[in-house]
Design a protein around this motif. Sequence first.
Motif, PDB file in Angstrom:
ATOM      1  N   GLU A   1     -11.681   0.114   0.726  1.00 32.27           N
ATOM      2  CA  GLU A   1     -11.213   1.355   1.350  1.00 32.27           C
ATOM      3  C   GLU A   1     -10.406   2.174   0.353  1.00 32.27           C
ATOM      4  O   GLU A   1      -9.857   1.641  -0.605  1.00 32.27           O
ATOM      5  CB  GLU A   1     -10.370   1.061   2.592  1.00 32.27           C
TER       6      GLU A   1
ATOM      7  N   LYS B   1       0.833  -1.202   0.000  1.00 34.51           N
ATOM      8  CA  LYS B   1       0.000   0.000   0.000  1.00 34.51           C
ATOM      9  C   LYS B   1       0.868   1.252   0.000  1.00 34.51           C
ATOM     10  O   LYS B   1       0.575   2.220  -0.708  1.00 34.51           O
ATOM     11  CB  LYS B   1      -0.944   0.004   1.205  1.00 34.51           C
TER      12      LYS B   1
ATOM     13  N   TRP C   1      -7.761  -0.557  -6.029  1.00 36.74           N
ATOM     14  CA  TRP C   1      -7.569  -0.750  -4.593  1.00 36.74           C
ATOM     15  C   TRP C   1      -8.900  -0.660  -3.849  1.00 36.74           C
ATOM     16  O   TRP C   1      -9.205  -1.493  -3.010  1.00 36.74           O
ATOM     17  CB  TRP C   1      -6.578   0.278  -4.047  1.00 36.74           C
ATOM     18  N   GLN C   2      -9.663   0.359  -4.180  1.00 33.52           N
ATOM     19  CA  GLN C   2     -10.945   0.539  -3.500  1.00 33.52           C
ATOM     20  C   GLN C   2     -11.925  -0.572  -3.866  1.00 33.52           C
ATOM     21  O   GLN C   2     -12.701  -1.024  -3.024  1.00 33.52           O
ATOM     22  CB  GLN C   2     -11.541   1.904  -3.816  1.00 33.52           C
TER      23      GLN C   2
ATOM     24  N   THR D   1     -10.384  -3.776  -1.846  1.00 34.93           N
ATOM     25  CA  THR D   1     -10.333  -3.714  -0.375  1.00 34.93           C
ATOM     26  C   THR D   1     -11.545  -3.033   0.252  1.00 34.93           C
ATOM     27  O   THR D   1     -11.780  -3.200   1.443  1.00 34.93           O
ATOM     28  CB  THR D   1      -9.074  -2.967   0.093  1.00 34.93           C
TER      29      THR D   1
END
Length: 176
Positions: A168, A2, A162-163, A166
């Motif tokens: 988030e 990340k 990513w969102q 995950t």
Amino acid sequence: MKKLLCLWCKGVALLVAAVSHTIALALPLLAATVAFEVFARYVLNSPTLWAYDVSLFLFGYIGALCGAHAQLKKSHINVDIVYLAVSQRTKNLFNLLSNVLGGFFLFIIASKCWEKALEAIDFGYTRQSEWGPSIGHFWVMVTAAAILFLLQLSSDMLKDAWQLITGESLLSEDEA
């Protein structure tokens, strides 16, 4: 992982902002060129040979190199009636799809413009005007603008993926 992705996204945003803020300095130069041409043409009755070409190049530089900044700031046109009515996951999917399509288009632009740049430089191509300035620099700039836009799209795609995976945000509101 990340941390590395965040570093990429922040670095790209910094580069895009630096390029667009730097090229924005060409706006007063563009205005001055046009104003001088108007003055020379209508007051001195002696139009310049170079002002049209210079203003054309400056306008092209400004428009092309600021496209990535518009993407960074989410200023491009969106179909809000659909986009605002769907979930965040669906928005991420829409964004990924449109960025893949846009990236494909920009990749073709970058590769073809680079070919044109090399050709223009090798053969000394000039604009077909009375002044006849070289145009190789313009093709190099369009290539650079497409690559800069591709970098911004890569950052956006990483954030959306990513969102999507995950649930988030990759970057906090302050960092985005």
